[in-house]
Design an enzyme around this catalytic site. Sequence first.
Site, mmCIF file in Angstrom:
data_model
loop_
_atom_site.group_PDB
_atom_site.id
_atom_site.type_symbol
_atom_site.label_atom_id
_atom_site.label_comp_id
_atom_site.label_asym_id
_atom_site.label_seq_id
_atom_site.Cartn_x
_atom_site.Cartn_y
_atom_site.Cartn_z
ATOM 1 N N CYS A 2 5.059 2.161 0.110
ATOM 2 C CA CYS A 2 5.327 1.537 -1.188
ATOM 3 C C CYS A 2 5.709 0.057 -1.032
ATOM 4 O O CYS A 2 6.462 -0.305 -0.133
ATOM 5 C CB CYS A 2 6.443 2.215 -1.982
ATOM 6 S SG CYS A 2 6.153 3.951 -2.256
ATOM 7 N N ARG A 27 1.048 -1.537 2.075
ATOM 8 C CA ARG A 27 2.184 -0.629 2.227
ATOM 9 C C ARG A 27 1.978 0.719 1.548
ATOM 10 O O ARG A 27 2.750 1.651 1.748
ATOM 11 C CB ARG A 27 3.448 -1.279 1.641
ATOM 12 C CG ARG A 27 3.819 -2.581 2.292
ATOM 13 C CD ARG A 27 5.074 -3.154 1.670
ATOM 14 N NE ARG A 27 6.192 -2.275 1.858
ATOM 15 C CZ ARG A 27 6.958 -2.234 2.935
ATOM 16 N NH1 ARG A 27 6.713 -3.063 3.923
ATOM 17 N NH2 ARG A 27 7.954 -1.386 3.039
ATOM 18 N N TRP A 75 2.860 4.763 -2.076
ATOM 19 C CA TRP A 75 2.410 5.751 -1.105
ATOM 20 C C TRP A 75 3.220 6.995 -1.429
ATOM 21 O O TRP A 75 4.428 7.025 -1.220
ATOM 22 C CB TRP A 75 2.680 5.266 0.318
ATOM 23 C CG TRP A 75 2.119 6.159 1.368
ATOM 24 C CD1 TRP A 75 0.854 6.104 1.880
ATOM 25 C CD2 TRP A 75 2.790 7.218 2.069
ATOM 26 N NE1 TRP A 75 0.694 7.077 2.842
ATOM 27 C CE2 TRP A 75 1.864 7.778 2.977
ATOM 28 C CE3 TRP A 75 4.065 7.758 2.005
ATOM 29 C CZ2 TRP A 75 2.182 8.836 3.814
ATOM 30 C CZ3 TRP A 75 4.392 8.819 2.843
ATOM 31 C CH2 TRP A 75 3.434 9.342 3.737
ATOM 32 N N ASN A 101 11.153 2.084 -3.399
ATOM 33 C CA ASN A 101 10.450 2.381 -2.146
ATOM 34 C C ASN A 101 11.419 3.173 -1.284
ATOM 35 O O ASN A 101 12.468 2.654 -0.907
ATOM 36 C CB ASN A 101 10.060 1.058 -1.463
ATOM 37 C CG ASN A 101 9.630 1.246 -0.020
ATOM 38 O OD1 ASN A 101 9.120 2.298 0.342
ATOM 39 N ND2 ASN A 101 9.832 0.233 0.797
ATOM 40 N N GLY A 102 11.079 4.425 -0.997
ATOM 41 C CA GLY A 102 11.977 5.240 -0.170
ATOM 42 C C GLY A 102 12.018 6.670 -0.667
ATOM 43 O O GLY A 102 11.120 7.107 -1.388
ATOM 44 N N GLU A 488 -5.188 5.312 22.340
ATOM 45 C CA GLU A 488 -5.194 4.292 21.282
ATOM 46 C C GLU A 488 -6.606 4.140 20.695
ATOM 47 O O GLU A 488 -6.763 4.005 19.473
ATOM 48 C CB GLU A 488 -4.674 2.964 21.861
ATOM 49 C CG GLU A 488 -4.740 1.759 20.962
ATOM 50 C CD GLU A 488 -3.941 1.886 19.659
ATOM 51 O OE1 GLU A 488 -3.189 2.856 19.493
ATOM 52 O OE2 GLU A 488 -4.126 1.020 18.790
ATOM 53 N N LYS A 492 -7.513 4.745 16.767
ATOM 54 C CA LYS A 492 -8.164 3.733 15.932
ATOM 55 C C LYS A 492 -9.365 4.333 15.217
ATOM 56 O O LYS A 492 -9.571 4.109 14.036
ATOM 57 C CB LYS A 492 -8.661 2.538 16.760
ATOM 58 C CG LYS A 492 -7.665 1.556 17.265
ATOM 59 C CD LYS A 492 -6.976 0.702 16.232
ATOM 60 C CE LYS A 492 -5.809 1.409 15.628
ATOM 61 N NZ LYS A 492 -4.533 1.281 16.231
ATOM 62 N N GLU A 495 -8.258 6.944 12.411
ATOM 63 C CA GLU A 495 -7.572 6.488 11.205
ATOM 64 C C GLU A 495 -8.442 5.647 10.290
ATOM 65 O O GLU A 495 -8.246 5.661 9.077
ATOM 66 C CB GLU A 495 -6.249 5.787 11.516
ATOM 67 C CG GLU A 495 -6.347 4.460 12.191
ATOM 68 C CD GLU A 495 -4.970 3.842 12.453
ATOM 69 O OE1 GLU A 495 -4.050 4.058 11.678
ATOM 70 O OE2 GLU A 495 -4.850 3.132 13.461
ATOM 71 N N HIS A 511 -9.745 20.702 32.425
ATOM 72 C CA HIS A 511 -8.811 21.787 32.110
ATOM 73 C C HIS A 511 -8.960 22.260 30.664
ATOM 74 O O HIS A 511 -8.060 22.881 30.121
ATOM 75 C CB HIS A 511 -7.373 21.326 32.370
ATOM 76 C CG HIS A 511 -7.129 20.981 33.805
ATOM 77 N ND1 HIS A 511 -7.052 21.924 34.793
ATOM 78 C CD2 HIS A 511 -7.013 19.775 34.414
ATOM 79 C CE1 HIS A 511 -6.864 21.324 35.964
ATOM 80 N NE2 HIS A 511 -6.841 20.008 35.752
ATOM 81 N N LYS A 610 1.050 1.096 5.880
ATOM 82 C CA LYS A 610 1.319 0.261 7.057
ATOM 83 C C LYS A 610 2.680 0.534 7.666
ATOM 84 O O LYS A 610 2.815 0.628 8.877
ATOM 85 C CB LYS A 610 1.214 -1.218 6.652
ATOM 86 C CG LYS A 610 1.401 -2.188 7.797
ATOM 87 C CD LYS A 610 0.211 -2.179 8.711
ATOM 88 C CE LYS A 610 0.395 -3.041 9.933
ATOM 89 N NZ LYS A 610 -0.552 -2.669 10.991
HETATM 90 O O1 M6R Z 1 5.494 -0.439 12.567
HETATM 91 P P1 M6R Z 1 5.446 0.521 13.718
HETATM 92 O O2 M6R Z 1 4.864 -0.071 14.938
HETATM 93 O O3 M6R Z 1 6.767 1.177 13.986
HETATM 94 O O4 M6R Z 1 4.458 1.664 13.232
HETATM 95 C C1 M6R Z 1 4.202 2.792 14.004
HETATM 96 C C2 M6R Z 1 3.002 3.535 13.511
HETATM 97 O O5 M6R Z 1 3.189 3.962 12.185
HETATM 98 C C3 M6R Z 1 1.725 2.692 13.586
HETATM 99 O O6 M6R Z 1 1.508 2.222 14.874
HETATM 100 C C4 M6R Z 1 0.509 3.518 13.125
HETATM 101 O O7 M6R Z 1 0.260 4.540 14.020
HETATM 102 C C5 M6R Z 1 -0.721 2.620 12.965
HETATM 103 N N1 M6R Z 1 -1.403 2.916 11.746
HETATM 104 C C6 M6R Z 1 -1.700 2.765 14.062
HETATM 105 O O8 M6R Z 1 -2.803 1.949 13.889
#
Ligand code: M6R
Length: 615
Positions: A2, A27, A75, A101-102, A488, A492, A495, A511, A610
């Site tokens: 949010c 956000r 969100w 937000n929260g 990673e 990527k 997501e 395995h 985000k």
């Molecule tokens: O702001 P942060 O680095 O603490 O966020 C952690 C994760 O939410 C963040 O890395 C998330 O996995 C990303 N969308 C990955 O691309």
Amino acid sequence: MCGIVGYIGNREAYPVILNGLKRLEYRGYDSAGIALYDGSDIQLCKTQGKVSDLEAKVEKSITSKGSLGIGHTRWATHGVPNDVNSHPHYSNSGDLVIIHNGIIENYGSIKKELINRGYTFTSDTDTEVLVNLIEEIKKQEDVKLGKAVQIALNQVVGAYAIALFDRNKPDEIVVAKLGSPLAIGIGEDEFFVASDASPFIEFTNNAIYLKDEEMAIIRRGREVKVRNIKGDKLVAPYIQELQLNLEQIEKGGYDHFMLKEINEQPSVIKDTYRGRLLADQGIIKLGGLEDYISKFTNADRIIIVACGTSWHAGLVAEYIFEDLVRIPVEVEYASEFRYRNPIITEKDVVIAISQSGETADTLAAIKLAKEKGAFVYGICNVVGSTISRETHSGTYTHAGPEIGVASTKAFTTQITVLTMIALRLAKVKGTVSQSDYMLHLRELEMIPSKVEKALQEEDNIIQIAEIFKAAKNFLYLGRGYNFPVALEGALKLKEISYIHAEGYPAAEMKHGPIALIDEQMPVVVIAINSNHYEKVVSNIQEIKSRKGKIIAVVTEGDTVVKEMADYIMEVPATPEALTPLVTTIPLQLLSYHIAVMLGRDVDQPRNLAKSVTVE
Ligand code: M6R
């Protein structure tokens, strides 16, 4: 999680808030809403969907716009994303209007109590409960809005950044913060409220970042009054000069923020080490570290807590620290760590990594570690963020705003910081030879140009993306330092393209995951020159004999893997400890281009936000 925006001043509030919402859309983006007040009429408009949907609806439904307003991009936590659950929310009388937000965790019991007192609710949100609690307190205690907010917030459990106004007070906005960020922009006779400074950067360079458990009463044309929610003390606010500029939060000619951020890596990695790495003189100097070096060198172990991509950076650090500094390292998902009664002692150093500096799970892990007496060091990107304040010391990554939901430059700059810390400690501890130390310093300085080179593979990667864009699954394999890079790479792809992908240590494949391999399965293998090269070559053979399609990340000039792989993506050679900084680049580009080809919303992928400020 949010985004909230508010404005009070002399100009029309609507364009300020609308633009602000567009900038904060990273956000959360499942619904949006706005409330505008011209002193006689409150106009409220909200809708499921994006800020652009809100804009279209406002154009049709709102007439008088006023110079006070609040806006929200959501969100969803409580209640599905629909028009009714969107913010802002009115109180029952229609006098109070709030954005939040929260999460209010005890909203259920408060709601019951309010229903007993005759209140009705139109949405499923915790926010509507909060605004009615404030209304009830205001009525029962016969207090002003600010006081009612304070009393209410002392009754709620949870996290919030809120902004609200009262129909009877056309010159006032009340804001408060606990756990979610809130900045107040100070202009000339005007004030801005936002989850970060981006909505008001063209209007003012001065901002107050509220601390947890602080609230502020903002009156048109007057000073901002900040007080602690727990007590009645006024707090002298610290007005910070912002370092942000408009260019940093715009796409700068790129189609997406993610692509801009991928391409920024050569320059932001330089920004990360600028003034801290003096390779010629053999010096690494990190302000936040120097006074605490003995905490690290005397530590029994280092525990790294983080989530998502930041957790992957932590895994890379595990290799670097154990390799170069010879300190045992454990890397923990913050969300698991905080709930499993971990053994932490005063001899532990905890490193918390977070791009946003607001991730709720990481923050909770930090609090727990501090309670147990550990020294906590933060690595954050967002300056002034909650995590950067909650840790004992730390280092900023200086990557600039990362707006694409998929983290890219945050990852490489986090690794840059972690590498510098490891090299500094290794030097002090004497666990690295002088020649190795100097080699790594010089090579780290050359990483930006190597990343630049890796980015030049883009045309080749676009062709590979075209071939595999219809795949249903991907496997990513890597060993040693590049196992986290495989994780990673898979994250990527998942997501932003919504293609299922898994990352594995290459040797683990036999395995279990090897059963998945057939001619439909693209396998991305990080097969650069390293200690594991021969082993990875064997893993590639195993995939080939099961007809899997190999896309290999190789070192420039490689001939062996080139012969075996179906497709290759080249990266420049660099010492093994630094390889994640270059091998991750082609994987970012591959995900990006596949997602674009599939027509995905790259910067705002579905269901994500985000900064994850809820558990
Ligand atoms: O702001 P942060 O680095 O603490 O966020 C952690 C994760 O939410 C963040 O890395 C998330 O996995 C990303 N969308 C990955 O691309």
